[in-house]
Design a protein around this motif. Structure first.
Motif, PDB file in Angstrom:
ATOM      1  N   SER A 121      -7.730   8.322   1.272  1.00 36.73           N
ATOM      2  CA  SER A 121      -6.966   7.705   0.825  1.00 36.73           C
ATOM      3  C   SER A 121      -7.508   6.589  -0.205  1.00 36.73           C
ATOM      4  O   SER A 121      -6.504   6.020  -1.420  1.00 36.73           O
ATOM      5  N   VAL A 122      -8.824   6.753  -0.485  1.00 34.33           N
ATOM      6  CA  VAL A 122      -9.161   6.818  -2.058  1.00 34.33           C
ATOM      7  C   VAL A 122      -8.812   6.907  -2.988  1.00 34.33           C
ATOM      8  O   VAL A 122      -8.594   6.185  -4.110  1.00 34.33           O
ATOM      9  N   PHE A 123      -8.660   8.282  -2.738  1.00 33.96           N
ATOM     10  CA  PHE A 123      -8.525   8.961  -4.286  1.00 33.96           C
ATOM     11  C   PHE A 123      -7.255   8.651  -4.345  1.00 33.96           C
ATOM     12  O   PHE A 123      -7.355   8.870  -5.657  1.00 33.96           O
ATOM     13  N   GLN A 124      -6.416   8.722  -3.563  1.00 34.12           N
ATOM     14  CA  GLN A 124      -4.856   8.444  -3.950  1.00 34.12           C
ATOM     15  C   GLN A 124      -5.145   7.214  -4.362  1.00 34.12           C
ATOM     16  O   GLN A 124      -3.647   7.242  -5.271  1.00 34.12           O
ATOM     17  N   LEU A 125      -5.461   6.131  -4.248  1.00 27.73           N
ATOM     18  CA  LEU A 125      -5.484   4.861  -5.027  1.00 27.73           C
ATOM     19  C   LEU A 125      -6.282   5.058  -5.995  1.00 27.73           C
ATOM     20  O   LEU A 125      -5.696   4.715  -7.034  1.00 27.73           O
ATOM     21  N   LEU A 126      -7.333   5.568  -6.854  1.00 24.77           N
ATOM     22  CA  LEU A 126      -7.586   6.258  -7.949  1.00 24.77           C
ATOM     23  C   LEU A 126      -6.669   6.494  -8.661  1.00 24.77           C
ATOM     24  O   LEU A 126      -6.275   6.250  -9.726  1.00 24.77           O
ATOM     25  N   HIS A 127      -5.564   7.317  -8.745  1.00 24.26           N
ATOM     26  CA  HIS A 127      -5.068   8.278  -8.915  1.00 24.26           C
ATOM     27  C   HIS A 127      -3.444   7.246  -9.138  1.00 24.26           C
ATOM     28  O   HIS A 127      -3.308   7.122 -10.378  1.00 24.26           O
ATOM     29  N   SER A 128      -3.571   6.185  -8.093  1.00 19.22           N
ATOM     30  CA  SER A 128      -2.344   5.234  -8.508  1.00 19.22           C
ATOM     31  C   SER A 128      -2.451   4.032  -9.810  1.00 19.22           C
ATOM     32  O   SER A 128      -1.934   3.982 -10.523  1.00 19.22           O
ATOM     33  N   ILE A 129      -3.927   3.805  -9.521  1.00 17.68           N
ATOM     34  CA  ILE A 129      -4.452   3.189 -10.048  1.00 17.68           C
ATOM     35  C   ILE A 129      -4.264   4.200 -12.084  1.00 17.68           C
ATOM     36  O   ILE A 129      -4.165   2.716 -12.805  1.00 17.68           O
ATOM     37  N   HIS A 130      -4.436   4.760 -12.012  1.00 13.05           N
ATOM     38  CA  HIS A 130      -4.791   5.490 -13.254  1.00 13.05           C
ATOM     39  C   HIS A 130      -3.237   5.584 -14.393  1.00 13.05           C
ATOM     40  O   HIS A 130      -3.188   4.869 -14.710  1.00 13.05           O
ATOM     41  N   ILE A 131      -2.485   6.108 -12.804  1.00 15.61           N
ATOM     42  CA  ILE A 131      -0.810   5.874 -13.850  1.00 15.61           C
ATOM     43  C   ILE A 131      -0.646   4.648 -14.016  1.00 15.61           C
ATOM     44  O   ILE A 131       0.104   4.878 -15.185  1.00 15.61           O
ATOM     45  N   GLU A 132      -1.042   3.381 -13.278  1.00 16.27           N
ATOM     46  CA  GLU A 132      -0.221   1.977 -13.445  1.00 16.27           C
ATOM     47  C   GLU A 132      -1.173   1.765 -14.758  1.00 16.27           C
ATOM     48  O   GLU A 132      -0.423   0.792 -15.809  1.00 16.27           O
ATOM     49  N   PHE A 133      -2.517   2.196 -15.322  1.00 17.02           N
ATOM     50  CA  PHE A 133      -3.215   1.793 -16.629  1.00 17.02           C
ATOM     51  C   PHE A 133      -2.112   2.470 -17.262  1.00 17.02           C
ATOM     52  O   PHE A 133      -3.179   2.120 -18.646  1.00 17.02           O
ATOM     53  N   THR A 134      -2.370   3.495 -17.397  1.00 14.22           N
ATOM     54  CA  THR A 134      -2.202   4.213 -18.345  1.00 14.22           C
ATOM     55  C   THR A 134      -0.573   4.282 -18.819  1.00 14.22           C
ATOM     56  O   THR A 134       0.033   5.008 -19.847  1.00 14.22           O
ATOM     57  N   GLY A 135       0.407   3.378 -18.222  1.00 19.60           N
ATOM     58  CA  GLY A 135       1.897   3.422 -17.635  1.00 19.60           C
ATOM     59  C   GLY A 135       1.960   2.713 -18.692  1.00 19.60           C
ATOM     60  O   GLY A 135       1.333   1.181 -19.073  1.00 19.60           O
TER      61      GLY A 135
END
Length: 283
Positions: A121-135
């Motif tokens: 669940s932590v890595f899913q959140l980190l992946h979501s943060i990455h998508i938002e940050f780079t988009g």
């Protein structure tokens, strides 16, 4: 290829704890470059989803393996050497003195650093943060704030609550929208019902329905569908995933039902929606 971006700063308050999170273009890396000995004025967190990272922290050689997070205290000198890393994340945190003191007393520090196991669940959140940050998605700041809040709660929520002797308490009515947004951000891909949200808010299912109607003008089912469809739009435009893969990733039982729901919300099938936003090829 994602271009480098300036750092993103966000303050996150959870109960009486105040954090400032810093993310920059080094947030996500498949093969992080080695660094010389250095230190920071903030806590530095490294997460390894697969592969491993080798560090020199003070006088110790430290290996961070899959499913681990390493936290390095402010002022501690360290250097990094990549070693077969396939998926890792990095961010920096500052926090108020009381929270820092609570973590210092609760986590198993060794010479200025500690490692802890973290779940998917932590890595899913980190992946979501990455998508938002780079988009450049509409509402990205709000989603980033929600994801960062959930990330800190996943990492240290129980630790800080136990250290401060603060049991979980029902949210105030003014906090319902924030709590609801956080709940859906974390769980919208799962098989959730109104009962799950009611438990998170410490209210009855009937009260949840009234709260959703008052704040969003819709039912639980409609709110969940809206969030999933918006996520599906982003995946259709930003990835090459098939319609079936997207349906599975967003918690739909099958692609046919997902397509029917998507058409009901947008007037188009997922494939037609994707084609409508594709750039025409040059002649």
């Amino acid at each position: 290829m994602t271009s480098k971006r300036t750092a993103f700063f966000r303050q996150v308050r959870i109960e009486n704890c105040l954090f400032t999170v810093t993310i920059d273009y080094n947030f996500s890396a498949s093969s992080p470059a080695p660094t010389r000995m250095h230190n920071h004025a903030a806590y530095e967190l490294y997460f390894v989803r697969s592969g491993r990272l080798l560090y020199r922290i003070g006088t110790e050689n430290v290996e961070i393996g899959p499913g681990q997070c390493c936290v390095i205290k402010p002022g501690v000198y360290h250097s990094k050497q990549a070693a077969g890393v396939h998926d890792s994340y990095r961010l920096k945190l500052t926090m108020d003195s009381a929270t820092s003191a609570a973590l210092s007393g609760a986590l198993p520090w060794t010479n200025g650093f500690c490692t802890q196991a973290v779940g998917e669940s932590v890595f899913q959140l980190l992946h979501s943060i990455h998508i938002e940050f780079t988009g450049m998605n509409w509402g990205k700041d709000q989603r980033l704030h929600a994801y960062l809040t959930l990330l800190i709660m996943e990492l240290w929520g129980r630790t800080l609550a136990a250290s401060a002797n603060m049991p979980a308490a029902p949210p105030a009515e003014d906090d319902y929208p924030m709590k609801i947004d956080e709940f859906f951000a974390l769980h919208f891909k799962e098989d959730i019902t109104c009962a799950h949200l009611a438990a998170a808010l410490f209210v009855s299912e009937r009260q949840v329905s009234r709260i959703l109607k008052c704040n969003y003008g819709m039912s639980f089912k409609s709110k969940l569908s809206e969030i999933r469809i918006n996520a599906a739009k982003e995946l259709l435009l930003a990835t090459d995933q098939s319609v079936t893969q997207i349906a599975q990733n967003l918690g739909y039982s099958n692609a046919r039902y997902f397509t029917r729901m998507f058409r009901a919300n947008t007037g188009r099938s997922p494939s037609a929606f994707r084609r409508g936003y594709q750039q025409p090829s040059g002649k």
